[in-house]
Design a protein around this motif. Structure first.
Motif, PDB file in Angstrom:
ATOM      1  N   LYS A   1     -15.416 -29.188   3.472  1.00  0.00           N
ATOM      2  CA  LYS A   1     -15.328 -30.525   2.870  1.00  0.00           C
ATOM      3  C   LYS A   1     -14.691 -31.508   3.862  1.00  0.00           C
ATOM      4  CE  LYS A   1     -13.143 -32.145  -1.377  1.00  0.00           C
ATOM      5  NZ  LYS A   1     -12.510 -31.629  -2.604  1.00  0.00           N
ATOM      6  N   SER A   2     -13.648 -31.063   4.552  1.00  0.00           N
ATOM      7  CA  SER A   2     -12.966 -31.963   5.488  1.00  0.00           C
ATOM      8  C   SER A   2     -13.871 -32.324   6.659  1.00  0.00           C
ATOM      9  CB  SER A   2     -11.694 -31.301   6.025  1.00  0.00           C
ATOM     10  OG  SER A   2     -10.866 -30.890   4.964  1.00  0.00           O
ATOM     11  N   GLU A   3     -14.633 -31.358   7.158  1.00  0.00           N
ATOM     12  CA  GLU A   3     -15.516 -31.672   8.288  1.00  0.00           C
ATOM     13  C   GLU A   3     -16.576 -32.674   7.865  1.00  0.00           C
ATOM     14  OE1 GLU A   3     -17.455 -28.395  10.332  1.00  0.00           O
ATOM     15  OE2 GLU A   3     -18.211 -29.730  11.879  1.00  0.00           O
ATOM     16  N   ARG A   4     -17.052 -32.536   6.628  1.00  0.00           N
ATOM     17  CA  ARG A   4     -18.040 -33.506   6.137  1.00  0.00           C
ATOM     18  C   ARG A   4     -17.411 -34.888   6.008  1.00  0.00           C
ATOM     19  NH1 ARG A   4     -19.250 -29.613   2.365  1.00  0.00           N
ATOM     20  NH2 ARG A   4     -18.804 -30.941   0.580  1.00  0.00           N
ATOM     21  N   THR A   5     -16.173 -34.929   5.523  1.00  0.00           N
ATOM     22  CA  THR A   5     -15.500 -36.227   5.401  1.00  0.00           C
ATOM     23  C   THR A   5     -15.340 -36.873   6.776  1.00  0.00           C
ATOM     24  OG1 THR A   5     -14.289 -35.451   3.476  1.00  0.00           O
ATOM     25  CG2 THR A   5     -13.395 -37.383   4.594  1.00  0.00           C
ATOM     26  N   LEU A   6     -14.913 -36.093   7.752  1.00  0.00           N
ATOM     27  CA  LEU A   6     -14.726 -36.634   9.095  1.00  0.00           C
ATOM     28  C   LEU A   6     -16.039 -37.138   9.663  1.00  0.00           C
ATOM     29  CD1 LEU A   6     -12.324 -33.994  10.673  1.00  0.00           C
ATOM     30  CD2 LEU A   6     -11.753 -36.314   9.946  1.00  0.00           C
ATOM     31  N   ALA A   7     -17.110 -36.389   9.427  1.00  0.00           N
ATOM     32  CA  ALA A   7     -18.407 -36.782   9.973  1.00  0.00           C
ATOM     33  C   ALA A   7     -18.916 -38.058   9.323  1.00  0.00           C
ATOM     34  CB  ALA A   7     -19.411 -35.652   9.775  1.00  0.00           C
ATOM     35  N   SER A   8     -18.635 -38.219   8.008  1.00  0.00           N
ATOM     36  CA  SER A   8     -19.172 -39.393   7.320  1.00  0.00           C
ATOM     37  C   SER A   8     -18.288 -40.617   7.488  1.00  0.00           C
ATOM     38  CB  SER A   8     -19.379 -39.093   5.839  1.00  0.00           C
ATOM     39  OG  SER A   8     -18.134 -38.818   5.229  1.00  0.00           O
ATOM     40  N   GLU A   9     -16.972 -40.409   7.549  1.00  0.00           N
ATOM     41  CA  GLU A   9     -16.082 -41.557   7.597  1.00  0.00           C
ATOM     42  C   GLU A   9     -15.589 -41.866   9.001  1.00  0.00           C
ATOM     43  OE1 GLU A   9     -15.766 -43.565   5.342  1.00  0.00           O
ATOM     44  OE2 GLU A   9     -16.502 -42.466   3.601  1.00  0.00           O
ATOM     45  N   GLY A  10     -15.769 -40.945   9.886  1.00  0.00           N
ATOM     46  CA  GLY A  10     -15.427 -41.248  11.264  1.00  0.00           C
ATOM     47  C   GLY A  10     -13.956 -41.145  11.529  1.00  0.00           C
ATOM     48  N   GLY A  11     -13.370 -42.204  12.057  1.00  0.00           N
ATOM     49  CA  GLY A  11     -12.039 -42.094  12.620  1.00  0.00           C
ATOM     50  C   GLY A  11     -12.208 -41.587  14.036  1.00  0.00           C
ATOM     51  N   ARG A  12     -11.163 -40.969  14.531  1.00  0.00           N
ATOM     52  CA  ARG A  12     -11.180 -40.594  15.940  1.00  0.00           C
ATOM     53  C   ARG A  12     -12.150 -39.457  16.249  1.00  0.00           C
ATOM     54  NH1 ARG A  12      -5.196 -39.395  16.956  1.00  0.00           N
ATOM     55  NH2 ARG A  12      -5.314 -38.856  14.758  1.00  0.00           N
ATOM     56  N   ARG A  13     -12.599 -38.736  15.193  1.00  0.00           N
ATOM     57  CA  ARG A  13     -13.424 -37.564  15.480  1.00  0.00           C
ATOM     58  C   ARG A  13     -14.893 -37.811  15.188  1.00  0.00           C
ATOM     59  NH1 ARG A  13      -9.034 -33.216  14.496  1.00  0.00           N
ATOM     60  NH2 ARG A  13      -7.379 -34.558  13.823  1.00  0.00           N
ATOM     61  N   ARG A  14     -15.301 -39.060  15.054  1.00  0.00           N
ATOM     62  CA  ARG A  14     -16.674 -39.346  14.680  1.00  0.00           C
ATOM     63  C   ARG A  14     -17.656 -38.694  15.663  1.00  0.00           C
ATOM     64  NH1 ARG A  14     -17.377 -44.547  12.315  1.00  0.00           N
ATOM     65  NH2 ARG A  14     -15.798 -45.147  13.839  1.00  0.00           N
ATOM     66  N   GLY A  15     -18.705 -38.113  15.149  1.00  0.00           N
ATOM     67  CA  GLY A  15     -19.677 -37.491  16.034  1.00  0.00           C
ATOM     68  C   GLY A  15     -21.023 -37.396  15.364  1.00  0.00           C
ATOM     69  N   GLY A  16     -21.975 -36.821  16.056  1.00  0.00           N
ATOM     70  CA  GLY A  16     -23.289 -36.616  15.472  1.00  0.00           C
ATOM     71  C   GLY A  16     -23.314 -35.309  14.708  1.00  0.00           C
ATOM     72  N   LEU A  17     -24.458 -34.672  14.697  1.00  0.00           N
ATOM     73  CA  LEU A  17     -24.610 -33.377  14.033  1.00  0.00           C
ATOM     74  C   LEU A  17     -23.751 -32.340  14.761  1.00  0.00           C
ATOM     75  CD1 LEU A  17     -26.238 -31.558  12.042  1.00  0.00           C
ATOM     76  CD2 LEU A  17     -27.893 -31.288  13.889  1.00  0.00           C
ATOM     77  N   ASP A  18     -23.030 -31.498  13.988  1.00  0.00           N
ATOM     78  CA  ASP A  18     -22.216 -30.452  14.608  1.00  0.00           C
ATOM     79  C   ASP A  18     -23.074 -29.198  14.792  1.00  0.00           C
ATOM     80  OD1 ASP A  18     -20.453 -28.593  15.470  1.00  0.00           O
ATOM     81  OD2 ASP A  18     -19.176 -28.620  13.682  1.00  0.00           O
ATOM     82  N   CYS A  19     -23.627 -29.026  15.971  1.00  0.00           N
ATOM     83  CA  CYS A  19     -24.365 -27.787  16.254  1.00  0.00           C
ATOM     84  C   CYS A  19     -23.770 -27.088  17.478  1.00  0.00           C
ATOM     85  CB  CYS A  19     -25.859 -28.051  16.416  1.00  0.00           C
ATOM     86  SG  CYS A  19     -26.277 -29.371  17.527  1.00  0.00           S
ATOM     87  N   TRP A  20     -22.476 -27.314  17.681  1.00  0.00           N
ATOM     88  CA  TRP A  20     -21.766 -26.728  18.827  1.00  0.00           C
ATOM     89  C   TRP A  20     -21.672 -25.212  18.702  1.00  0.00           C
ATOM     90  CZ3 TRP A  20     -20.964 -28.402  23.424  1.00  0.00           C
ATOM     91  CH2 TRP A  20     -19.962 -27.865  24.244  1.00  0.00           C
ATOM     92  N   TYR A  21     -21.430 -24.740  17.456  1.00  0.00           N
ATOM     93  CA  TYR A  21     -21.208 -23.297  17.255  1.00  0.00           C
ATOM     94  C   TYR A  21     -22.504 -22.554  16.951  1.00  0.00           C
ATOM     95  CZ  TYR A  21     -16.655 -25.341  17.079  1.00  0.00           C
ATOM     96  OH  TYR A  21     -15.550 -26.080  17.410  1.00  0.00           O
ATOM     97  N   SER A  22     -23.598 -23.304  16.835  1.00  0.00           N
ATOM     98  CA  SER A  22     -24.904 -22.654  16.653  1.00  0.00           C
ATOM     99  C   SER A  22     -25.649 -22.706  17.993  1.00  0.00           C
ATOM    100  CB  SER A  22     -25.683 -23.325  15.522  1.00  0.00           C
ATOM    101  OG  SER A  22     -25.795 -24.723  15.731  1.00  0.00           O
ATOM    102  N   ILE A  23     -26.417 -23.760  18.230  1.00  0.00           N
ATOM    103  CA  ILE A  23     -27.201 -23.798  19.477  1.00  0.00           C
ATOM    104  C   ILE A  23     -26.372 -24.255  20.680  1.00  0.00           C
ATOM    105  CG2 ILE A  23     -29.428 -24.046  18.322  1.00  0.00           C
ATOM    106  CD1 ILE A  23     -29.276 -27.055  18.806  1.00  0.00           C
ATOM    107  N   GLY A  24     -25.126 -24.742  20.428  1.00  0.00           N
ATOM    108  CA  GLY A  24     -24.252 -25.070  21.559  1.00  0.00           C
ATOM    109  C   GLY A  24     -24.511 -26.430  22.164  1.00  0.00           C
TER     110      GLY A  24
END
Ligand SMILES: [Zn+2]
Length: 653
Positions: free
Chosen positions: A512-535
């Motif tokens: 839930k927190s990662e989704r909040t960060l992704a949608s609301e941004g702040g300092r950690r705003r980013g695109g799709l998180d696929c770092w731990y899958s396709i890298g």
């Protein structure tokens, strides 16, 4: 330096330096500096500086190594319009050939005051409605003298009607004459009490049209305030829930650190999409900058939830207790970073813990964010060649920079590595003492040294840390540090998480927190998180920022800077890539990409079949939940008033 705590006021090393003091400055009269911020909307600051002198050559300097930045970031390149005068006559000056921060002037016979005018072109921490003054923008003082030995009396001019927040002590309005540099509508000059150059550099000012100052936790002595300026009038009036959480923070820190090392504390906060992000610690204040809506609701607040608790903790850990080689008595000297895994790493740990205890985030959010941090470290391939201590020693060349291959280079990882290290130490103490003792006991000794003091600096070294930990519980703490900090560790230190009753796992949905960060941004705003899958670290438009070394996309020969145009025959979108990752699970077909690289287009295939992967912490049943004990409030908490989250980022999806 076991048993060798160096209280700087009595440090023998400082005495020999007095031999270097140029005779022209051997007097007690304070420098006077008037900082004129009335031109802030045009991104210009001005200063008038009166320096007591006697006849002869003098060398003046501006700060180079800025405490807290751990880097030579003094903005000498933006200092302009420098004119020296004495008795109405303009004096020639010459910059030093090797130290470009220094100015040489020859003082004529009979002159007792050298006047300097200078301007600074300001590019950050400023907007049409606010200005932040970190004093390196305007400071000028005699070179080669310990900066704490140079008395200085500051004054300030701001645009009419702008409020002022600072830990400096106001002594009323003055009539100090200021030449007509800047815009009309100046307010009266505010004079501040005499301090020294070291303390002035440690005492920033925020000023703005939309200004609020709130007292915090009135039951706690000394006094605490938060001073807020914003670009929109409504934002500086912080929500009652945020103020309740900050009251909790003041009480929690006072309890945890069993001391204060300031006469007054001011959180200085700017809310602006223009003035930029910041988090810079000072002994009696902190300079904090977040986006305009950064504290406007709980969702935005999550991305900033540890900022104020982190910078506040630094008043103890960093400003008061300072690594012996990071502290220098003169801003011209390099501040060495080898102990930043304590200075920043322990602050990272305590900042997050205190944020959870205060309600700035809840315990679940604490765990979710810890999972993100631990997973990032555990998947950082640069740890195969670079130990944590080297990220600290090399701190001044590792901030920011190009994200390309940054996981292979590593960044200033001593923050998050230090957080895991101190969690490891905290849970180990609990385990060794059957939960009767904890890092709290260490902190009362290490940070609470001397009880309540003023804004002093007391240096330490690794031996003192080991001694203080051993006083809590005997253990081979030297080996504990050496193995985790000095040696290459190909995996992150998750022992503290596991001893705390949780394990790092990967799930097919973000927390839930990662989704909040992704949608609301702040300092950690980013695109799709696929770092731990396709890298891949990727923007919403398909721009590849970084490729995980040795990950599936690296093996497919993708590179940072490339842009994904199409996925499995569809035009790129985050959803299209997500669907492709899902579809490849359980299949032998690779993920097909069409990619633009510079001015060329080509196709790539990623051979990856494990589906989406997002980090989370999972409870280990039947073990003590130390992690929950650690994040439970120690003081009677104020409940946040009922204006909490209007946005319910609930668990559907
Ligand atoms: Zn910090």
């Amino acid at each position: 330096m076991l048993n060798h705590r160096c209280f700087l006021t009595i440090c023998a090393g400082l005495i020999s330096l007095s031999a270097l003091i140029p005779t022209a400055f051997a007097q007690k009269t304070p420098i006077r500096i008037v900082a004129d911020l009335s031109d802030a909307p045009r991104k210009l600051y001005h200063a008038e500086v009166d320096l007591p002198v006697t006849q002869g050559p003098v060398t003046l300097t501006t700060p180079k190594w800025i405490p807290g930045n751990h880097r030579p970031t003094g903005p000498v390149d933006e200092i302009t319009g420098v004119v020296f005068t004495a008795d109405g006559q303009t004096l020639p000056w010459r910059r030093d050939d090797s130290d470009l921060y220094q100015f040489h002037v020859s003082v004529p016979k009979g002159v007792t005051t050298l006047h300097a005018h200078l301007d600074c072109i300001v590019t950050e921490r400023i907007s049409q409605k606010m200005a932040v003054l970190e004093w390196e923008k305007l400071l000028l003082y005699p070179a080669n003298i310990p900066v704490r030995e140079i008395p200085i009396q500051p004054s300030l001019i701001v645009p009419a009607g702008w409020g002022i927040g600072t830990a400096l002590t106001p002594i009323g309005s003055g009539t100090y004459p200021v030449p007509a540099a800047g815009a009309a509508g100046k307010s009266a000059v505010t004079d501040f009490a005499v301090t020294n150059v070291e303390q002035l550099e440690d005492s920033p000012i925020i000023s703005g049209q939309y200004f609020h100052e709130f007292p915090l936790a009135p039951d706690v002595t000394p006094k605490h305030y938060i001073d807020v300026v914003s670009d929109s009038p409504e934002d500086s009036n912080l929500r009652p829930s945020v103020l309740a959480e900050l009251n909790n923070l003041v009480r929690e820190a006072s309890t945890e650190y069993a001391s204060h090392h300031y006469h007054v504390y001011h959180f200085l906060l700017t809310l602006s999409d223009v003035a930029g992000g910041e988090g810079l610690e000072h002994g009696q204040s902190s300079d904090n900058g977040v986006e305009e809506k950064g504290f406007a609701d709980d969702s935005h607040q999550l991305g900033e939830s540890d900022l104020l608790s982190h910078e506040f903790t630094h008043s103890w850990n960093g400003k008061y207790r300072r690594p012996f080689n990071l502290y220098q008595d003169d801003f011209a000297k390099m501040q060495q970073g080898s102990l930043l895994w304590v200075y920043e790493g322990m602050t990272q740990y305590l900042g997050n813990v205190l944020a959870a205890r205060s309600g700035l985030k809840n315990q679940e959010q604490y765990r979710d964010l810890l999972a993100l941090s631990a997973a990032q470290l555990d998947n950082k391939s640069g740890r195969d060649w670079r130990p944590t201590e080297d990220t600290a020693i090399a701190a001044s060349i590792l901030r920011g920079g190009n994200p390309a291959w940054s996981n292979w280079r590593r960044g200033q990882d001593y923050y998050q590595e230090g957080e895991l290290f101190w969690l490891d130490a905290d849970t180990l103490i609990r385990k060794l003492t059957d939960n009767k003792k904890s890092l709290d006991d260490f902190l009362k000794v290490f940070l609470g040294l001397g009880g309540d003091t003023g804004p002093e600096i007391v240096t330490y070294n690794r031996e003192e840390l080991i001694k203080d930990l051993n006083a809590v519980v005997p253990y081979d703490w030297a080996k504990f540090m050496h193995e985790r900090i000095d040696l290459i560790n190909t995996r992150a230190d998750v022992a503290g998480i596991e001893r705390g009753g949780y394990r790092l796992v990967y799930r097919d949905k973000p927390t839930k927190s990662e989704r909040t960060l992704a949608s609301e941004g702040g300092r950690r705003r980013g695109g799709l998180d696929c770092w731990y899958s396709i890298g891949l670290a990727i923007s919403g438009e398909g721009q590849i920022y970084d490729v995980r070394w040795n990950g599936p996309s690296d093996k497919a020969q993708l590179a940072p800077g490339y842009k994904i145009i199409a996925v499995n025959g569809h035009i790129f979108s985050p959803d299209a890539l997500k669907e492709a990752i899902k579809a490849a699970k359980g299949s032998t077909d690779p993920i097909h990409l069409i990619v633009q690289a510079d001015t060329f287009v080509s196709s790539f295939s990623i051979d990856y079949h494990d589906g989406e992967r997002y980090p989370a912490l999972e409870r280990i049943d039947g073990t003590p939940a130390y992690l929950d004990d650690i994040t439970t409030a120690r003081t009677k908490t104020e409940k946040a008033p009922a204006d909490k989250s209007k946005k319910d980022d609930s668990d559907e999806n």
